[in-house]
Design a protein around this motif. Structure first.
Motif, PDB file in Angstrom:
ATOM      1  N   CYS A 152      17.115 -48.979  -4.677  1.00  0.00           N
ATOM      2  CA  CYS A 152      18.384 -49.357  -4.136  1.00  0.00           C
ATOM      3  C   CYS A 152      19.542 -49.404  -5.278  1.00  0.00           C
ATOM      4  O   CYS A 152      19.149 -49.617  -6.399  1.00  0.00           O
ATOM      5  N   THR A 153      20.646 -49.140  -4.904  1.00  0.00           N
ATOM      6  CA  THR A 153      21.931 -49.209  -5.797  1.00  0.00           C
ATOM      7  C   THR A 153      23.028 -49.807  -5.031  1.00  0.00           C
ATOM      8  O   THR A 153      24.189 -49.572  -5.732  1.00  0.00           O
ATOM      9  N   ILE A 154      22.655 -50.587  -4.161  1.00  0.00           N
ATOM     10  CA  ILE A 154      23.875 -51.170  -3.422  1.00  0.00           C
ATOM     11  C   ILE A 154      24.807 -52.089  -4.208  1.00  0.00           C
ATOM     12  O   ILE A 154      25.993 -51.753  -3.894  1.00  0.00           O
ATOM     13  N   CYS A 155      24.539 -52.668  -4.972  1.00  0.00           N
ATOM     14  CA  CYS A 155      25.326 -53.782  -5.949  1.00  0.00           C
ATOM     15  C   CYS A 155      26.243 -52.696  -6.740  1.00  0.00           C
ATOM     16  O   CYS A 155      27.336 -52.978  -6.974  1.00  0.00           O
ATOM     17  N   MET A 158      16.499 -62.891  -9.847  1.00  0.00           N
ATOM     18  CA  MET A 158      16.286 -62.937  -8.317  1.00  0.00           C
ATOM     19  C   MET A 158      14.558 -62.901  -7.898  1.00  0.00           C
ATOM     20  O   MET A 158      14.057 -62.513  -8.636  1.00  0.00           O
ATOM     21  N   CYS A 160      23.537 -57.641  -1.868  1.00  0.00           N
ATOM     22  CA  CYS A 160      22.036 -57.514  -2.084  1.00  0.00           C
ATOM     23  C   CYS A 160      21.219 -57.352  -0.820  1.00  0.00           C
ATOM     24  O   CYS A 160      21.255 -58.737  -0.229  1.00  0.00           O
ATOM     25  N   PRO A 161      20.385 -56.836  -0.488  1.00  0.00           N
ATOM     26  CA  PRO A 161      19.476 -56.918   0.654  1.00  0.00           C
ATOM     27  C   PRO A 161      18.547 -58.044   0.448  1.00  0.00           C
ATOM     28  O   PRO A 161      17.932 -58.755   1.243  1.00  0.00           O
ATOM     29  N   ILE A 162      18.236 -58.298  -0.709  1.00  0.00           N
ATOM     30  CA  ILE A 162      17.193 -59.336  -0.890  1.00  0.00           C
ATOM     31  C   ILE A 162      17.697 -60.744  -0.836  1.00  0.00           C
ATOM     32  O   ILE A 162      17.182 -61.709  -0.482  1.00  0.00           O
ATOM     33  N   CYS A 196      13.626 -53.985  -6.947  1.00  0.00           N
ATOM     34  CA  CYS A 196      15.225 -53.143  -6.484  1.00  0.00           C
ATOM     35  C   CYS A 196      14.558 -52.015  -5.990  1.00  0.00           C
ATOM     36  O   CYS A 196      15.559 -51.493  -5.215  1.00  0.00           O
ATOM     37  N   GLY A 210      17.830 -58.256 -11.448  1.00  0.00           N
ATOM     38  CA  GLY A 210      18.186 -57.247 -10.533  1.00  0.00           C
ATOM     39  C   GLY A 210      19.111 -56.215 -11.371  1.00  0.00           C
ATOM     40  O   GLY A 210      19.572 -56.451 -12.403  1.00  0.00           O
ATOM     41  N   LYS A 211      19.449 -54.960 -10.594  1.00  0.00           N
ATOM     42  CA  LYS A 211      20.304 -53.954 -11.119  1.00  0.00           C
ATOM     43  C   LYS A 211      21.762 -54.666 -11.221  1.00  0.00           C
ATOM     44  O   LYS A 211      22.948 -54.182 -11.980  1.00  0.00           O
ATOM     45  N   ASN A 212      22.105 -55.629 -10.516  1.00  0.00           N
ATOM     46  CA  ASN A 212      23.233 -56.707 -10.462  1.00  0.00           C
ATOM     47  C   ASN A 212      23.240 -57.574 -11.616  1.00  0.00           C
ATOM     48  O   ASN A 212      24.193 -58.446 -11.923  1.00  0.00           O
TER      49      ASN A 212
END
Ligand code: SF4
Length: 379
Positions: free
Chosen positions: A182-185, A150, A238-240, A179, A144-146
């Protein structure tokens, strides 16, 4: 092997070749050049990216994942006078190094029954290989971008480990990155430590800061809130991960009083009591000092007046200058007569210049308007 995994207590299993990880090496070189390493990593980049340097004639790497919970059932309440800190979810249950080592041992027994020529070398976190790079290539999840591995089933709430073997096991395909845009993290990271997709400046990461042993700068202390060990923000948002709370692995289930402990009793805790209480958690690996420092930071961020006497006692009596200086900072936020008296005394008479300076700064801050309480995790 896939069919046997569940009976061995393994939630996800995948295989990759024992070929080197050249892309990872490039990323690690850049990471080092930018000063983004935590200092906890294996320093030899060749060992981190070439399985053949760790194991004679490797043929495959088996990656495993074991799920852990993301929520506390009936969490104890943090309230004035009885404020609580929070440990990272990865440290809630039994130390995952031990949990995963047992799973890998069982897996090795299972494999050896079918392939007696098996040789193997297992690693969890502290080994030279990157658990995440292995897991990604073995199809356990996407990166993930974080920077977390995942998948749809477990989110990123899983421990990772791997085993290099001499068996030519067929490799699995990596999963597609989901991902998307998305850039939430990245947006939610409290310190901006996620400097880009999949790129973490560990020096700014709160998880790393909670594990460091020295004095922290003021901005970092404010952003740490009441975290005692780890952070989890980039996973929580993270929405996932939403709605995923795996509770089927008995060793990973938390004792809420350990996962979300009272802060004040931590301040006076001796080594033996600390080991008895936290020794089974991975949060104990750096000893009690960082956790006690973080407890002081948490009390300062709560501005918990009821704790002023306990924090002042640390400032007056603790032999460790890092704790005395952090206590001075916390008292500057807690305020009140007890805090003022202890700070005035320390600014004048503490044996360590760094503590005198911290106490003087905190005293000066007392004449300014009180800072607002920040947001705390798991309050
Ligand atoms: Fe990927 Fe969005 Fe989760 Fe970050 S928050 S890991 S970008 S899905």
């Amino acid at each position: 092997m896939l069919a046997a995994a569940k009976s061995l207590g393994i939630d996800r299993i995948g295989v990759t070749s024992a070929e080197p990880f050249p892309e990872l090496r490039e990323r690690l070189v850049l990471h080092r050049a930018l000063g983004y390493e935590s200092g906890f990593e294996e320093p030899d980049l060749d060992k981190r990216t070439q399985p053949s340097l760790l194991f004679e004639a490797p043929r495959s790497i088996v990656a495993i994942a074991v799920a852990y919970p993301s929520k506390l059932k009936n969490p104890p309440v943090s309230e004035p006078g009885a404020r609580r800190g929070i440990l990272s979810r990865s440290a809630w249950g039994e130390d995952y190094h031990r949990v995963l080592a047992r799973r890998l041992e069982r897996l090795a027994e299972w494999l050896a029954e079918r392939a007696p020529e098996l040789r193997w070398l297992s690693m969890v976190d502290t080994g030279a290989l990157s658990d995440r790079a292995v897991a990604e290539r073995a199809g356990i999840g996407w990166s993930g971008k974080n920077c977390m591995i995942m998948n749809d089933e477990l989110g990123s709430w899983m421990y990772l480990g791997e085993m290099i073997t001499n068996l030519p096991l067929p490799p699995d395909a990596p999963l597609l990155d989901q991902c998307g845009d998305c850039t939430i993290c990245i947006d939610a990271c409290p310190t901006g430590a996620l400097v880009g997709p999949g790129q973490l400046n560990a020096q700014k990461c709160i998880s790393y800061l909670t594990q460091s042993k020295g004095l922290l700068d003021e901005d970092a202390m404010v952003k740490m809130g009441n975290r005692l060990y780890g952070c989890d923000t980039c996973q929580i948002v993270c929405p996932i991960n939403r709605g995923i709370d795996s509770r089927h692995q008995a060793e990973t289930l938390p004792d809420p009083e350990v996962a979300k402990p009272l802060l004040r009793p931590l301040l006076q805790m001796g080594n033996r009591e600390f080991k008895e209480t936290y020794g089974a958690s991975s949060a104990s690996w750096r000893g009690r000092k960082p956790i006690q420092r973080n407890a002081l930071i948490g009390l300062g961020n709560f501005r918990d007046e009821a704790s002023a006497g306990d924090v002042a006692r640390v400032l007056r009596e603790d032999p460790r200058f890092e704790l005395r200086a952090t206590a001075a900072w916390a008292l500057g936020r807690i305020r009140g007569d007890v805090a003022s008296a202890a700070l005035a005394e320390a600014a004048e008479a503490d044996a360590d210049e760094r503590v005198r300076a911290a106490a003087s700064r905190a005293l000066a801050a007392l004449s300014e308007p009180a800072p607002k309480r920040g947001r705390r995790a798991g309050e």
